[in-house]
Write an enzyme that holds these catalytic residues in place. Structure first.
Site, PDB file in Angstrom:
ATOM      1  N   GLY A   9      37.056  29.039  48.254  1.00  0.00           N
ATOM      2  CA  GLY A   9      36.561  28.563  47.283  1.00  0.00           C
ATOM      3  C   GLY A   9      37.043  28.833  45.901  1.00  0.00           C
TER       4      GLY A   9
ATOM      5  CG  ASP B 179      34.633  42.029  43.368  1.00  0.00           C
ATOM      6  OD1 ASP B 179      34.391  40.791  43.336  1.00  0.00           O
ATOM      7  OD2 ASP B 179      35.966  42.287  43.836  1.00  0.00           O
TER       8      ASP B 179
ATOM      9  CD  GLU C 104      41.275  50.850  37.158  1.00  0.00           C
ATOM     10  OE1 GLU C 104      41.589  51.190  38.203  1.00  0.00           O
ATOM     11  OE2 GLU C 104      40.042  49.942  37.153  1.00  0.00           O
TER      12      GLU C 104
ATOM     13  CG  LEU D 145      32.389  57.583  35.453  1.00  0.00           C
ATOM     14  CD1 LEU D 145      32.115  58.099  34.168  1.00  0.00           C
ATOM     15  CD2 LEU D 145      31.285  56.580  36.180  1.00  0.00           C
TER      16      LEU D 145
ATOM     17  CE1 TYR E  55      42.793  30.152  54.150  1.00  0.00           C
ATOM     18  CE2 TYR E  55      42.803  28.103  53.716  1.00  0.00           C
ATOM     19  CZ  TYR E  55      42.220  29.260  53.447  1.00  0.00           C
ATOM     20  OH  TYR E  55      41.366  29.335  52.530  1.00  0.00           O
TER      21      TYR E  55
ATOM     22  CD  GLN F  74      42.182  39.829  39.948  1.00  0.00           C
ATOM     23  OE1 GLN F  74      41.689  39.211  41.066  1.00  0.00           O
ATOM     24  NE2 GLN F  74      41.705  41.117  39.824  1.00  0.00           N
TER      25      GLN F  74
END
Length: 529
Positions: free
Chosen positions: A306, A297, A33, A140, A217, A116
């Site tokens: 959602g 992703d 990573e 990488l 919101y 997360q």
């Protein structure tokens, strides 16, 4: 040159779940990573029950995630307001309380509202405890593959290293360099907007009543965005939509926007972090390119509306872990890995489209032209999809549908195995608790002995990890629902995969259970006779 069965590129949800569950299955895995650590910003909030079901074999993880959620709130309530000082906010979601109540009848795994950043931290610790080699601040540089494996050049603080792997999990995010390098085509609506995510510390205790609303919101003359609040004092996150020609926000501008969003011009604000990202709808045309598999992703970028993007990425990683384990241990043939794209890509597309539809529902009608329709039932997104591939032996008359009402699911092949309450030597558990470590053969009480003997013979002959479970006096069907929920009767049996999906079932007795079961497993695992 280093040698490892699986190289994972990317340390987000998909990469960490793959690494942790591969390590749990004792498959050596290396993860690289480029960031120095897991996420700093909270990013996605919430892990759905299906993702929890797949993660729960990791020792202690369910309790740890539940503990984080307990400190945040009892539901993801959502409101629209001018700012936090708006005296009449409009509540558009009660936190899914009705959905959660319905879920309790369908799964023992409760959804978790943890951010997360916290989930990634827990997954990282679990993966390392189980022996995964996680290398942060490592990127990488290049990748080449041939018929026998993949050669990767990675660059870290200690210089360049060459890693030779059997397979690679490309979990390197929305702008996946691996996806581009491999020439995987994409489709979808592309980038929809840009947001600046501002993580800040401020005392909002006078504005935020603990556990009442988590996501706001905010819409006013200065900004349009979303504000995720904690329980008063502490860290919060404001996401602000940026105009296409607008440059990065300065720290001073971030403070100003926080004060506007909270409705407190003199609020004492400390900016902790800020990052700009795109809200996008991008779908990979294939989840497999030779020995490289796209996840998260990199496979499907979706709007956050959602709340299923993170859960879908976690499921991708978990799904790859058990498939790679089967092939690397010789239980399945190499062609078995084609089932990952066949099963996960339709689900990823459907979920991304559903998230886009939810975004459209918050937009004026003219702006959502060309967007898909919303799903008819939130439970479809929260818990269950149907799979179709060579690893599922469909029954005659199967309509090939992806969506299924989990309340009416009857144990059909391709469906998630239903939740049934069991008693095992005085301990209450769910059928869901039985899945994860290998295949499970369950047989109805009457005639189960023949299936148990067949399972023993086939397990030894094929070298497949197979647990045999008769519904008898030792494993008691507490509510008498097993035969109804799984669609079998006396003499019938059902075969469940490590991911908890029904691969095949025999509604009633067969003439030669051993021959039948061996034939079934060879087909499912791509192992010719």
């Amino acid at each position: 040159m280093e040698r490892v069965p699986v190289l994972v590129v990317g340390g987000g949800y998909a990469g960490l779940s793959a690494a942790a569950l591969l390590a749990w299955r004792e498959v050596p895995v290396t993860l690289v990573e480029r960031r120095p650590s897991t996420s700093v910003q909270p990013k996605a909030f919430g892990v759905g029950p299906r993702a929890i079901e797949l993660l729960r074999p990791l020792p202690g993880i369910e309790d740890e995630l539940a503990g984080i959620w307990a400190g945040i709130g009892d539901g993801m309530r959502i409101a629209i307001a001018r700012d936090l000082a708006d005296p009449e906010p409009h509540l558009i979601s009660d936190g899914g309380q009705a959905e959660y109540a319905a879920l309790a009848e369908l799964t023992p795994a409760a959804p978790v509202g943890a951010p997360q950043a916290d989930v990634e931290r827990v997954l990282r610790v679990k993966a390392e405890e189980l022996g995964a080699d996680l290398r942060f601040s490592t990127e990488l540089v290049s990748l080449e593959q041939d018929d026998d494996g993949v050669t990767a050049l990675v660059r870290g603080k200690d210089g360049d290293r060459v890693i030779r792997a059997d397979y690679v999990v490309a979990a390197d995010g929305h702008h996946s360099e691996l996806r581009t390098a491999l020439g995987v085509p994409t489709s979808g609506h592309g980038t929809l907007s840009r947001m600046c995510s501002i993580m800040f510390d401020a005392d909002l205790s006078e504005l935020v009543r603990e556990r009442e609303v988590t996501l706001w919101y905010v819409r006013n003359d200065t900004l349009t965005g979303a504000l995720v609040t904690g329980a008063g004092a502490g860290a919060h996150v404001l996401g602000v939509h940026q105009a296409a020609d607008e440059g990065p926000f300065t720290a001073e501008r971030c403070v100003e926007l926080v004060r506007v969003a909270t409705g407190r011009p003199g609020l004492d604000v400390r900016i902790l972090d800020r990052a700009t990202f795109g809200i996008a709808h991008v779908l990979a045309g294939s989840y497999r390119a030779g020995r490289v598999f796209l996840a998260g992703d990199a496979a499907h970028t979706m709007p956050p509306t959602g709340g299923q993007g993170g859960s879908t990425a976690l499921q991708d990683g978990a799904d790859l872990a058990w498939r790679l384990w089967l092939v690397l241990t010789g239980q399945a043939g190499p062609a078995f890995l084609d089932t990952y794209d066949a099963e996960r890509r339709p689900v990823g597309t459907l979920t991304a489209d559903a998230q886009l539809a939810e975004l459209g529902a918050r937009m004026p009608p003219a702006a959502r032209i060309g967007y898909p329709e919303r799903l008819p039932d939130p439970l479809h997104a929260l818990l269950v999809h149907r799979y179709h591939s060579t690893a599922i032996l469909d029954e005659p008359g199967d309509d090939g549908s992806i969506l299924e009402d989990p309340r009416l699911a009857g144990g059909k092949p391709g469906s998630r195995a239903p939740h049934v309450v069991l008693d095992w030597d005085g301990q209450r558990l769910s059928t869901i608790d039985l899945f994860g470590s290998g295949f499970v053969l369950m047989a109805a009480k009457r005639g189960s002995q023949a299936w148990m003997e067949a399972g023993r013979q086939v397990k030894e002959r094929l070298g497949v990890r197979l647990t045999r479970l008769p519904m008898d006096d030792e494993l008691l069907d507490v509510e008498g629902r097993f035969e109804e929920r799984y669609g079998v009767s006396g003499g019938g049996a059902v075969l469940v995969r490590p991911d908890g999906y029904v691969a095949w079932r025999s509604p009633g007795p067969v003439t030669d259970p051993a021959a039948t079961l061996e034939h079934v497993l060879r087909q499912i695992l791509s192992r010719p006779a």
